[in-house]
Design a protein around this motif. Structure first.
Motif, PDB file in Angstrom:
ATOM      1  N   ASN A 285       0.867  -1.177   0.000  1.00  0.00           N
ATOM      2  CA  ASN A 285       0.000   0.000   0.000  1.00  0.00           C
ATOM      3  C   ASN A 285       0.900   1.223   0.000  1.00  0.00           C
ATOM      4  N   PHE A 286       1.142   1.773  -1.190  1.00  0.00           N
ATOM      5  CA  PHE A 286       2.068   2.896  -1.288  1.00  0.00           C
ATOM      6  C   PHE A 286       1.559   4.144  -0.577  1.00  0.00           C
ATOM      7  N   ALA A 287       0.266   4.204  -0.310  1.00  0.00           N
ATOM      8  CA  ALA A 287      -0.271   5.350   0.430  1.00  0.00           C
ATOM      9  C   ALA A 287       0.324   5.429   1.832  1.00  0.00           C
ATOM     10  N   ALA A 288       0.714   4.268   2.380  1.00  0.00           N
ATOM     11  CA  ALA A 288       1.266   4.235   3.737  1.00  0.00           C
ATOM     12  C   ALA A 288       2.668   4.826   3.808  1.00  0.00           C
ATOM     13  N   ILE A 289       3.365   4.916   2.681  1.00  0.00           N
ATOM     14  CA  ILE A 289       4.709   5.501   2.673  1.00  0.00           C
ATOM     15  C   ILE A 289       4.783   6.682   1.711  1.00  0.00           C
ATOM     16  N   MET A 290       3.627   7.251   1.357  1.00  0.00           N
ATOM     17  CA  MET A 290       3.611   8.298   0.345  1.00  0.00           C
ATOM     18  C   MET A 290       4.471   9.518   0.700  1.00  0.00           C
TER      19      MET A 290
END
Length: 486
Positions: free
Chosen positions: A13-18
């Motif tokens: 989930n790239f949103a978690a490391i955006m």
């Protein structure tokens, strides 16, 4: 194997490391821009890095109250991570604004400098959002490697070489302690996930006092205590802070220290929460030792940069008081204090950057004689920052210490709070010495070399606004800090 790969891909989930992803992309772009820029022309690189921080800040704030989790539970972009991310971004932004003219003055206008600051900040973000010991370790290494380079950036100066080498050797040594501790905790619990470690220890109380679990906790504590410069793991701090470029000293005292506290809090309150009785006693003693060592040795310093290094040790002790309390007001007080400390300490170092000659041999008490009269704006700014470092109202330093000590009193650690207040009183002496030099000694210089530039003035003004806002209207930020704790 195919099922494992599918499971891993489903958990991405790239949103978690955006926020860190945006910052890393900007950092890599800055490296390429630096390659094709004329040698010595770095102003545009500095301003692009400021834009990168602003964009990252917008991305970070968008995640407030909208937590994202990813990578099989290894990363959490929750309110805790978001609050610390904003602190890191302020630290990096204020540092970059005071760096460009300074690097040119010292003869090291290097574009890669700004990319390294962005990479350091990205590593700090991984430390704050890591919910797994290995993720936190990865963030720590990204942060540390960049800082080793930045501390020794001035290759032609013996002092800078010494700072980089000492920080590298002792940093690697402390990392070994941390890794050994992680290995032992994994041996006890069979996992590196913080939530799983906490549940395992809570369900197997007999293991909490086992030699392996206690040794793992102590070794991890050593690793984190080194990074926050707590006594007796503080010996690297004065030499590294004095030898490193002054903007990097300012950055190290705020951003990476806040990152270490973020990881320290998450690991010990979530993962090792069932062992609180053990680590509270340890931190109680170390908080007192850190406050006393930092303040007592700071009194003896005549070099202002070195004095602020020992002062930073004492401030780590104040923050540890909140961790000992381990209640809502104490833990949220740490978050508040880290943000306030970023403004007041980087602000003080920003004045030193502008006041220093090439080589900075004049950054002493005698070198500041009459500075407040000859440079009124910088004198008043330095006074505000010193008042905040003392903990005088209405500044961020007072509000932060109030919340931390109130948390200690509420948790029953009354004598710890009393010792903290007494140490704050001791610190008045060496901070006031700087003000006495600025306003009560006859100037021996006209300070004609002091040149105000737009970027540095913006940095100082932002720091002043931050210090006064957090001191005069602390409630809103403190509410956000309470929402950020676990």
């Amino acid at each position: 194997m195919e099922n494992l790969v599918q499971l891993a891909m489903q958990n991405v989930n790239f949103a978690a490391i955006m926020p860190s992803l945006v910052l890393t992309c900007f950092g890599m772009a800055l490296l390429m821009i630096s390659v094709f820029s004329p040698r010595g022309k770095t102003t545009h690189v500095a301003w692009i890095s400021v834009i990168a921080l602003i964009v990252t800040g917008i991305v970070s704030l968008a995640a407030w109250n909208k937590p994202e989790f990813g990578f099989a539970g290894h990363v959490a972009l929750d309110n805790f991570a978001t609050f610390f991310n904003i602190t890191f971004l302020f630290a990096a932004g204020l540092t970059i604004l005071i760096s460009d003219e300074y690097l040119k003055r010292e003869g090291y206008p290097i574009g890669e400098y700004y990319a390294l600051i962005l990479f350091t900040t990205a590593g700090a973000m991984w430390m704050a959002s890591g919910t797994d010991l290995m993720t936190i370790f990865l963030g720590l290494e990204v942060l540390s490697i960049s800082l080793y380079v930045l501390a020794g950036l001035f290759r032609g100066q013996v002092r800078s070489n010494e700072a980089g080498l000492k920080y590298f050797l002792l940093g690697a040594f402390s990392t070994g302690f941390l890794l050994y501790g992680i290995a032992l905790i994994y041996g006890v619990s069979g996992t590196t996930n913080l939530a799983d470690i906490g549940m395992f220890l809570a369900a197997h109380e007999s293991l909490i006092s086992s030699p392996m679990a206690v040794a793992g906790m102590l070794l991890m504590a050593v690793g984190f205590l080194f990074k926050i410069a707590a006594a007796p793991f503080h010996m690297w701090t004065p030499d590294v802070y004095q030898g490193a470029p002054t903007p990097i000293t300012a950055f190290m005292s705020a951003g990476p220290k806040a990152a270490a506290f973020a990881a320290f809090l998450r690991v010990f309150t979530l993962g090792l929460g069932p062992m609180q009785g053990d680590w509270t006693s340890l931190l109680w003693l170390l908080a007192i030792l850190t406050m006393i060592v930092g303040n007592v040795i700071a009194i003896q310093q005549t070099n202002i940069k070195r004095m602020l290094a020992y002062s930073s040790i004492a401030h780590a002790g104040y923050a540890l008081v909140g961790m000992v309390a381990a209640n809502e007001i104490g833990l949220s007080g740490i978050l508040f204090y880290m943000l306030g400390y970023t403004f007041m300490n980087i602000g003080a170092f920003a004045v030193l950057v502008l006041a220093g000659k090439q080589g900075e041999e004049n950054l002493t008490l005698d070198g500041f004689a009459g500075f407040g009269y000859k440079r009124p704006f910088l004198g008043v700014a330095m006074t505000i920052f010193l008042f905040s470092l003392m903990g005088i109202p209405p500044t961020a330093g007072f509000a932060g210490k109030f919340y931390i000590f109130a948390g200690a009193v509420k948790a029953g650690y009354i004598w710890l709070a009393v010792i903290g207040v007494l140490n704050s009183a001791v610190s008045l002496y060496y901070y006031l010495r700087v003000m006495v030099a600025m306003y009560f000694k006859d100037p021996t210089e006209n300070y004609e070399w002091v040149k105000l530039n737009t970027a540095a003035v913006v940095s100082i003004v932002v720091a002043i606004v931050g210090v006064l806002y957090l001191g005069l209207i602390p409630a809103k930020v403190m509410e956000m800090a309470k929402l950020a704790i676990f």
